[in-house]
Design an enzyme around this catalytic site. Structure first.
Site, PDB file in Angstrom:
ATOM      1  N   ILE A 148      39.771  47.414  43.735  1.00 49.39           N
ATOM      2  CA  ILE A 148      41.172  47.050  43.746  1.00 49.39           C
ATOM      3  C   ILE A 148      41.375  45.512  44.079  1.00 49.39           C
ATOM      4  O   ILE A 148      42.388  44.832  43.344  1.00 49.39           O
ATOM      5  CB  ILE A 148      41.907  47.536  45.122  1.00 49.39           C
ATOM      6  CG1 ILE A 148      41.674  49.285  44.984  1.00 49.39           C
ATOM      7  CG2 ILE A 148      43.552  47.260  45.041  1.00 49.39           C
ATOM      8  CD1 ILE A 148      42.308  49.756  43.604  1.00 49.39           C
ATOM      9  N   TYR A 149      40.600  44.684  44.817  1.00 52.14           N
ATOM     10  CA  TYR A 149      40.544  43.611  44.780  1.00 52.14           C
ATOM     11  C   TYR A 149      40.189  42.781  43.270  1.00 52.14           C
ATOM     12  O   TYR A 149      40.954  41.759  43.141  1.00 52.14           O
ATOM     13  CB  TYR A 149      39.271  43.121  45.634  1.00 52.14           C
ATOM     14  CG  TYR A 149      38.971  41.519  45.793  1.00 52.14           C
ATOM     15  CD1 TYR A 149      40.171  40.682  46.077  1.00 52.14           C
ATOM     16  CD2 TYR A 149      37.804  40.827  45.526  1.00 52.14           C
ATOM     17  CE1 TYR A 149      39.964  39.410  46.284  1.00 52.14           C
ATOM     18  CE2 TYR A 149      37.775  39.569  45.440  1.00 52.14           C
ATOM     19  CZ  TYR A 149      38.773  38.848  46.126  1.00 52.14           C
ATOM     20  OH  TYR A 149      38.337  37.464  46.292  1.00 52.14           O
ATOM     21  N   HIS A 150      39.145  43.124  42.702  1.00 51.16           N
ATOM     22  CA  HIS A 150      38.945  42.860  41.435  1.00 51.16           C
ATOM     23  C   HIS A 150      40.462  42.705  40.440  1.00 51.16           C
ATOM     24  O   HIS A 150      40.594  42.089  39.586  1.00 51.16           O
ATOM     25  CB  HIS A 150      37.742  43.317  40.508  1.00 51.16           C
ATOM     26  CG  HIS A 150      36.480  43.025  41.202  1.00 51.16           C
ATOM     27  ND1 HIS A 150      36.106  41.786  41.277  1.00 51.16           N
ATOM     28  CD2 HIS A 150      35.346  43.788  41.473  1.00 51.16           C
ATOM     29  CE1 HIS A 150      35.066  41.918  41.713  1.00 51.16           C
ATOM     30  NE2 HIS A 150      34.388  42.864  41.973  1.00 51.16           N
TER      31      HIS A 150
END
Length: 282
Positions: A148-150
């Site tokens: 999700i960060y990426h």
């Protein structure tokens, strides 16, 4: 060097704090946003009117426009807008709640988009300005356990790269900053970890188990802030600013791998082209 005025989100810590302190030390003005204004008491007392502060949670999209409007009204002109507010969210994709996913994307992706959209009319009217987007090497390279960060970082990089081509005609430059690991609060406090699922124990997606045991980051945030500030004097604006030897290696290796995969398909990709009109009529 002429005095410049900066708008920076997330000045309470990390890169935002380093940028703010260095800019004020050299005589610039800063409009800074932060969720906890008490963290800025000492800096405000030291620099007075050259530091303008406002509360802002970048997931509050209505508040964004109000704060940006007030910042430009307070200083009359802002030369550089820095989207710095954000945090890491680490864990395997299915370990997150819906609320965690949405908050990460609202903070790291939609928030910076809305800050930028709010500032653009002012920069366009000025006929000049610079937008700096804090990203990460993870906007070009990926690791399991950070899905999700990426997603948030790849998304904001796509927005900013396209935006750069839209607004250069107005004298506005856009730079995406891609640091490697740095000794900031991002890594040692502000990042959030998913609740682990046992299915991911001893798998590459077990980031929540590994991140607590990582060695100290190599990057010096003060030196990185210096490089970010110096980049504003470059013309044209650098499209990307890679910081840290680890950041360079991760990005370089990822780009080579992706390029090799694409080049291997040059011939097969062409087999799906439609016939040219003159060929279709024969």
């Amino acid at each position: 060097m002429a005095q410049q005025t900066w708008l920076i989100t997330g000045v309470g810590g990390g890169f935002g704090r380093h940028l703010t302190e260095q800019l004020l030390d050299r005589g610039d003005r800063v409009a800074g946003t932060v969720r906890d204004l008490d963290r800025m008491t000492a800096l405000k007392a030291k620099y007075g009117d050259r530091l303008w502060l406002a509360h802002l949670d970048v997931t509050d999209f209505a508040e964004i426009k109000q704060v940006v409007n007030r910042a430009f009204a307070a200083f009359g002109r802002i030369d550089v807008v820095v989207n710095n507010a954000g945090y890491g969210l680490f864990g395997a994709a299915e370990e997150f709640t819906d609320e965690e996913v949405h908050h990460e994307l609202d903070t790291n992706l939609v928030g910076p988009i809305e800050v930028t959209r709010a500032a653009l009319p002012f920069l366009r009217t000025q006929g000049a300005g610079r937008i700096i987007q804090m990203s990460t090497y993870g906007g070009q390279a990926t690791n399991p356990g950070a899905t999700i960060y990426h997603a948030s970082e790849w998304g904001i990089e796509g927005f900013m790269e396209s935006l750069a081509r839209e607004v250069e005609v107005f004298g506005i430059g856009v730079t995406i900053v891609e640091p490697g690991g740095a000794r900031t609060e991002f890594r040692y406090g502000s990042s959030r970890l998913a609740t682990p699922l046992s299915a991911y124990d001893n798998t590459p997606g077990a980031m929540t188990r590994m991140i607590k045991n990582l060695p100290p980051a190599a990057g010096d945030p003060a030196k990185m802030a210096e490089a970010i500030i110096a980049s504003v004097d470059s013309s044209p604006a650098p499209r990307r600013l890679v910081l840290g030897s680890d950041g360079y290696k991760y990005i370089h290796d990822a780009l080579l791998e992706r390029l090799a995969e694409v080049e291997a398909q040059e011939t097969s990709a062409a087999t799906t082209d439609a016939p040219l009109p003159e060929q279709a009529t024969r």
